[in-house]
Design a protein around this motif. Sequence first.
Motif, PDB file in Angstrom:
ATOM      1  N   GLU A  95       0.810  -1.222   0.000  1.00  0.00           N
ATOM      2  CA  GLU A  95       0.000   0.000   0.000  1.00  0.00           C
ATOM      3  C   GLU A  95       0.839   1.266   0.000  1.00  0.00           C
ATOM      4  N   GLN A  96       2.095   1.171   0.415  1.00  0.00           N
ATOM      5  CA  GLN A  96       2.953   2.354   0.477  1.00  0.00           C
ATOM      6  C   GLN A  96       3.837   2.527  -0.755  1.00  0.00           C
ATOM      7  N   LEU A  97       3.687   1.632  -1.732  1.00  0.00           N
ATOM      8  CA  LEU A  97       4.457   1.790  -2.967  1.00  0.00           C
ATOM      9  C   LEU A  97       3.930   2.978  -3.762  1.00  0.00           C
ATOM     10  N   PRO A  98       4.788   3.641  -4.523  1.00  0.00           N
ATOM     11  CA  PRO A  98       4.334   4.749  -5.370  1.00  0.00           C
ATOM     12  C   PRO A  98       3.238   4.291  -6.329  1.00  0.00           C
ATOM     13  N   ASP A  99       2.314   5.172  -6.633  1.00  0.00           N
ATOM     14  CA  ASP A  99       1.159   4.804  -7.452  1.00  0.00           C
ATOM     15  C   ASP A  99       1.565   4.317  -8.834  1.00  0.00           C
ATOM     16  N   ILE A 100       2.693   4.765  -9.332  1.00  0.00           N
ATOM     17  CA  ILE A 100       3.134   4.340 -10.662  1.00  0.00           C
ATOM     18  C   ILE A 100       3.308   2.823 -10.731  1.00  0.00           C
ATOM     19  N   PHE A 101       3.626   2.197  -9.611  1.00  0.00           N
ATOM     20  CA  PHE A 101       3.800   0.754  -9.585  1.00  0.00           C
ATOM     21  C   PHE A 101       2.473   0.016  -9.415  1.00  0.00           C
ATOM     22  N   LEU A 102       1.463   0.693  -8.893  1.00  0.00           N
ATOM     23  CA  LEU A 102       0.201   0.031  -8.569  1.00  0.00           C
ATOM     24  C   LEU A 102      -0.866   0.210  -9.640  1.00  0.00           C
ATOM     25  N   SER A 103      -0.698   1.200 -10.516  1.00  0.00           N
ATOM     26  CA  SER A 103      -1.734   1.472 -11.513  1.00  0.00           C
ATOM     27  C   SER A 103      -1.932   0.287 -12.453  1.00  0.00           C
ATOM     28  N   SER A 104      -0.850  -0.394 -12.825  1.00  0.00           N
ATOM     29  CA  SER A 104      -0.975  -1.551 -13.714  1.00  0.00           C
ATOM     30  C   SER A 104      -1.734  -2.680 -13.022  1.00  0.00           C
ATOM     31  N   THR A 105      -1.576  -2.796 -11.716  1.00  0.00           N
ATOM     32  CA  THR A 105      -2.294  -3.812 -10.953  1.00  0.00           C
ATOM     33  C   THR A 105      -3.790  -3.546 -10.979  1.00  0.00           C
ATOM     34  N   ARG A 106      -4.174  -2.293 -10.776  1.00  0.00           N
ATOM     35  CA  ARG A 106      -5.598  -1.950 -10.810  1.00  0.00           C
ATOM     36  C   ARG A 106      -6.177  -2.201 -12.193  1.00  0.00           C
ATOM     37  N   THR A 107      -5.415  -1.852 -13.235  1.00  0.00           N
ATOM     38  CA  THR A 107      -5.882  -2.067 -14.601  1.00  0.00           C
ATOM     39  C   THR A 107      -6.081  -3.558 -14.866  1.00  0.00           C
ATOM     40  N   TYR A 108      -5.134  -4.364 -14.388  1.00  0.00           N
ATOM     41  CA  TYR A 108      -5.241  -5.819 -14.559  1.00  0.00           C
ATOM     42  C   TYR A 108      -6.486  -6.356 -13.857  1.00  0.00           C
ATOM     43  N   HIS A 109      -6.718  -5.923 -12.641  1.00  0.00           N
ATOM     44  CA  HIS A 109      -7.907  -6.351 -11.894  1.00  0.00           C
ATOM     45  C   HIS A 109      -9.180  -5.991 -12.657  1.00  0.00           C
ATOM     46  N   LEU A 115     -22.987 -16.450   1.064  1.00  0.00           N
ATOM     47  CA  LEU A 115     -22.786 -15.027   0.799  1.00  0.00           C
ATOM     48  C   LEU A 115     -23.988 -14.208   1.253  1.00  0.00           C
ATOM     49  N   GLU A 116     -25.174 -14.722   1.012  1.00  0.00           N
ATOM     50  CA  GLU A 116     -26.385 -14.018   1.420  1.00  0.00           C
ATOM     51  C   GLU A 116     -26.496 -13.912   2.933  1.00  0.00           C
ATOM     52  N   ARG A 117     -25.982 -14.913   3.628  1.00  0.00           N
ATOM     53  CA  ARG A 117     -26.051 -14.899   5.092  1.00  0.00           C
ATOM     54  C   ARG A 117     -24.942 -14.056   5.710  1.00  0.00           C
ATOM     55  N   ALA A 118     -23.892 -13.839   4.955  1.00  0.00           N
ATOM     56  CA  ALA A 118     -22.741 -13.105   5.488  1.00  0.00           C
ATOM     57  C   ALA A 118     -23.043 -11.619   5.581  1.00  0.00           C
ATOM     58  N   GLU A 119     -22.326 -10.975   6.462  1.00  0.00           N
ATOM     59  CA  GLU A 119     -22.444  -9.531   6.602  1.00  0.00           C
ATOM     60  C   GLU A 119     -21.893  -8.870   5.346  1.00  0.00           C
ATOM     61  N   SER A 120     -22.634  -7.984   4.746  1.00  0.00           N
ATOM     62  CA  SER A 120     -22.201  -7.313   3.516  1.00  0.00           C
ATOM     63  C   SER A 120     -21.133  -6.285   3.847  1.00  0.00           C
ATOM     64  N   ARG A 121     -19.976  -6.418   3.182  1.00  0.00           N
ATOM     65  CA  ARG A 121     -18.903  -5.456   3.395  1.00  0.00           C
ATOM     66  C   ARG A 121     -17.949  -5.495   2.202  1.00  0.00           C
ATOM     67  N   HIS A 122     -17.209  -4.424   2.037  1.00  0.00           N
ATOM     68  CA  HIS A 122     -16.258  -4.343   0.925  1.00  0.00           C
ATOM     69  C   HIS A 122     -15.047  -5.209   1.231  1.00  0.00           C
ATOM     70  N   VAL A 123     -14.597  -5.950   0.243  1.00  0.00           N
ATOM     71  CA  VAL A 123     -13.421  -6.789   0.375  1.00  0.00           C
ATOM     72  C   VAL A 123     -12.300  -6.184  -0.449  1.00  0.00           C
ATOM     73  N   THR A 124     -11.204  -5.866   0.204  1.00  0.00           N
ATOM     74  CA  THR A 124     -10.064  -5.325  -0.523  1.00  0.00           C
ATOM     75  C   THR A 124      -9.268  -6.455  -1.141  1.00  0.00           C
ATOM     76  N   TRP A 125      -8.408  -6.121  -2.065  1.00  0.00           N
ATOM     77  CA  TRP A 125      -7.643  -7.157  -2.743  1.00  0.00           C
ATOM     78  C   TRP A 125      -6.167  -6.850  -2.680  1.00  0.00           C
ATOM     79  N   PRO A 126      -5.341  -7.882  -2.499  1.00  0.00           N
ATOM     80  CA  PRO A 126      -3.902  -7.652  -2.379  1.00  0.00           C
ATOM     81  C   PRO A 126      -3.282  -7.270  -3.704  1.00  0.00           C
ATOM     82  N   THR A 127      -2.258  -6.466  -3.634  1.00  0.00           N
ATOM     83  CA  THR A 127      -1.562  -6.034  -4.826  1.00  0.00           C
ATOM     84  C   THR A 127      -0.885  -7.198  -5.508  1.00  0.00           C
ATOM     85  N   PHE A 128      -0.977  -7.230  -6.834  1.00  0.00           N
ATOM     86  CA  PHE A 128      -0.394  -8.297  -7.641  1.00  0.00           C
ATOM     87  C   PHE A 128       0.928  -7.812  -8.200  1.00  0.00           C
ATOM     88  N   LEU A 129       2.072  -8.390  -7.722  1.00  0.00           N
ATOM     89  CA  LEU A 129       3.389  -7.897  -8.107  1.00  0.00           C
ATOM     90  C   LEU A 129       4.313  -9.041  -8.483  1.00  0.00           C
TER      91      LEU A 129
END
Length: 223
Positions: free
Chosen positions: A122-136, A209-223
Motif C-alpha cells: 500500500e505504500q508503494l508509489p502509485d506508478i507501480f500500482l496502476s498496472s495492478t488496478r488495470t489488470y484487476h 454469501l447471502e447470510r454473510a455480513e455485507s462489506r467491501h473486500v479489498t484485494w492484495p496487490t499483484f506484483l
Amino acid sequence: MSVIAPSAKEQIVLAAERLFAERGIDGVSLRQIGAAAGNGNNSAVQYHFGTKARLLRAVFEYRLPRLNERGAFLIAERHPDDLRSSVECAARPLLEQSELEGSNYMSFVAMVYQYGRRDVFEQLPDIFLSSTRTYHERLAKFLRHIPEPLRTHRIAQANVLLVHAAADRERARAASQVLLPFAVALGDLIDGTVGFLEAPVSPASRDALERAESRHVTWPTFL
C-alpha cells in the motif's frame, strides 16, 4: 566488455531480497543483511534505507520497473481480449522472473504475502500500482457471472496462486531440481488459473454469501 559492479545500495537490496526469501521477514536483521551484502559498516543498511519496511519497499522498487515494462509490452503486442490471454500477460512475466539467474524476487514476494505485509504494497508509489488496478479491472470484465465480493476475492486468490507457482519454480531452479519445460509449465499454470477464475459459484456459496455480513473486500496487490 566490462561488467559494471552493483552499487552498495544495489548489493544491499539483492542481499535483502535473498535473505527475506530464505528466512522470512522477521528472521533476518538489518545488520545481517549488511554483512551478506559485503558491507563491513554495521549501520550501512540503516544509513541507506532507514528501516526494514523501507528496505522491503526498495526490493519491490528495484524489480517492478522491468516486470511492469514486460507486462505492458505483452499487452501492447497481444491486445488481450479474453480471460486466458489477459491472465497470460500477467503470468508470463512472473514465470520469466523465476528463470533469471540470481533472482529471489518471486520467493521474496511469496514471503511478504505469507507474513501478511499488506502495508508494504500500500505504500508503494502509485506508478507501480496502476498496472495492478488495470489488470484487476480487465479480469473483472470477463467474470460478470461471479457476484461481488466473491469476484474480487477470487481474483486476489488467483494472483496469490501465480506468485506462489513462480516462487516454487524459482526455488526448484535454484536447487537444480527437474522442472517442466517453461512453455509447458506456463500453459498449465494459465489453464489452472483460468479454470479457477471461471468456475461457477455453487448454490452453497451463494447461500453463504447471502447470510454473510455485507462489506467491501479489498484485494492484495499483484506484483
